[in-house]
Design a protein around this motif. Structure first.
Motif, PDB file in Angstrom:
ATOM      1  N   ARG A  38      31.733  43.125  45.705  1.00 48.76           N
ATOM      2  CA  ARG A  38      32.921  42.965  44.846  1.00 48.76           C
ATOM      3  C   ARG A  38      32.820  42.705  43.335  1.00 48.76           C
ATOM      4  O   ARG A  38      33.657  43.394  42.636  1.00 48.76           O
ATOM      5  CB  ARG A  38      33.550  41.415  45.310  1.00 48.76           C
ATOM      6  N   HIS A  39      31.770  42.113  42.832  1.00 45.75           N
ATOM      7  CA  HIS A  39      31.514  41.788  41.390  1.00 45.75           C
ATOM      8  C   HIS A  39      31.494  43.373  40.789  1.00 45.75           C
ATOM      9  O   HIS A  39      31.921  43.851  39.735  1.00 45.75           O
ATOM     10  CB  HIS A  39      30.418  41.085  41.053  1.00 45.75           C
ATOM     11  N   ILE A  42      34.649  45.102  40.495  1.00 46.92           N
ATOM     12  CA  ILE A  42      35.312  44.662  39.498  1.00 46.92           C
ATOM     13  C   ILE A  42      34.851  45.225  37.959  1.00 46.92           C
ATOM     14  O   ILE A  42      35.816  45.750  37.192  1.00 46.92           O
ATOM     15  CB  ILE A  42      35.276  43.114  39.420  1.00 46.92           C
ATOM     16  N   THR A  45      36.093  49.032  37.923  1.00 43.58           N
ATOM     17  CA  THR A  45      37.441  49.038  37.592  1.00 43.58           C
ATOM     18  C   THR A  45      37.792  48.654  36.110  1.00 43.58           C
ATOM     19  O   THR A  45      38.640  49.245  35.612  1.00 43.58           O
ATOM     20  CB  THR A  45      38.316  48.092  38.487  1.00 43.58           C
ATOM     21  N   GLY A  70      37.384  40.147  34.282  1.00 42.38           N
ATOM     22  CA  GLY A  70      36.737  40.273  35.483  1.00 42.38           C
ATOM     23  C   GLY A  70      36.237  38.780  35.965  1.00 42.38           C
ATOM     24  O   GLY A  70      36.154  38.641  37.057  1.00 42.38           O
ATOM     25  N   LEU A  73      39.168  37.495  37.779  1.00 41.81           N
ATOM     26  CA  LEU A  73      39.032  38.233  39.192  1.00 41.81           C
ATOM     27  C   LEU A  73      38.204  37.649  40.163  1.00 41.81           C
ATOM     28  O   LEU A  73      38.197  37.690  41.614  1.00 41.81           O
ATOM     29  CB  LEU A  73      39.105  39.497  39.047  1.00 41.81           C
ATOM     30  N   GLU A 100      44.954  47.715  40.286  1.00 39.81           N
ATOM     31  CA  GLU A 100      44.152  46.563  40.650  1.00 39.81           C
ATOM     32  C   GLU A 100      45.021  44.993  40.963  1.00 39.81           C
ATOM     33  O   GLU A 100      45.111  44.809  42.103  1.00 39.81           O
ATOM     34  CB  GLU A 100      42.906  46.015  40.165  1.00 39.81           C
TER      35      GLU A 100
END
Length: 243
Positions: A38-39, A42, A45, A70, A73, A100
């Motif tokens: 997931r990180h 991010i 993105t 980031g 999120l 996003e």
């Protein structure tokens, strides 16, 4: 709930980008090792892949803003408060972040509150808009409804050549002429027309003047136009509003 504030030190400057995301995730009880994918998503993105192991203090202002976003999120909270989140970001990253945020709201059912003076960002991302003027709420509605309320009847007209000298004065006397620009081989102007009768009257005036019309286009309002209209009206005194 998590937030990012423009202009504040939202991250630890001695930590790298990856370390910042892991740290702020951990503050919210999330095991960073379980959220590596997931990180990394991010980081990708936000266009920070090449700087992921760089200390935040060495990054540009725009990149520090990306790191702060980031970290927000990475906390995976149900509510996000973002203050000027696109400030300092390049066009491509702004578009990626807009996508996003829309995905988070749609697929993960997150509530995202954005404060911004950039109406293009608000129009692209938000479905509900609250407009403030001097601390008072002057509008609370959907973007589509606000645009419908302030539907423009302003037209941009381009003529293929310089028209007779009296045409500008005639249009300005009869209608609300908003702009008049002369180029080397054309004239372009904007005019506000109240209804279909004024529209056809304007066309008749142009035909009588034997003006060659290249285009006659209605100008659609955007959220910035709506914002200016609302805040301008709110600043009027009662006497000015009635006049």
């Amino acid at each position: 709930m998590s937030a990012v504030l423009e202009g504040a030190r939202n991250v630890y400057w001695r930590l790298s980008v990856r370390e910042n995301l892991a740290f702020f995730a951990g503050l919210h009880g999330i095991n960073p090792q379980a959220r590596i994918d997931r990180h990394e998503a991010i980081i990708d993105t936000l266009g920070l892949t090449g700087k992921a192991d760089e200390p935040a203090k060495n990054l540009s202002r725009g990149m520090k803003q990306k790191v702060a976003l980031g970290c927000t999120l990475a906390r995976e909270t149900p509510v996000l408060f973002l203050d000027e989140p696109m400030l300092g970001l390049d066009v491509e990253t702004t578009r990626d972040l807009q996508t996003e945020l829309q995905r988070l709201a749609r697929e993960e059912d997150k509530t995202i509150v954005i404060t911004s003076h950039d109406m293009a960002v608000i129009e692209a991302v938000c479905d509900r808009v609250i407009v403030l003027s001097e601390g008072d709420i002057v509008a609370d509605n959907s973007v589509d409804n606000l645009l419908d309320v302030f539907q423009s009847q302003t037209y941009r007209v381009q003529l293929a050549e310089s028209p007779p000298a009296h045409l500008r004065e005639q249009l300005d006397t009869r209608f609300q002429l908003l702009d008049w620009r002369i180029d080397t081989d054309s004239v372009e102007f904007e005019v506000a027309l109240a209804d279909s009768e004024e529209f056809y009257e304007c066309v008749d005036i142009l035909q009588t003047a034997e003006a060659t019309v290249r285009s006659f286009t209605e100008i659609e309002p955007d959220l910035e136009d709506v914002f200016v209209e609302l805040t301008s009206a709110a600043s009027l005194s009662p006497e000015e509003a009635e006049s």
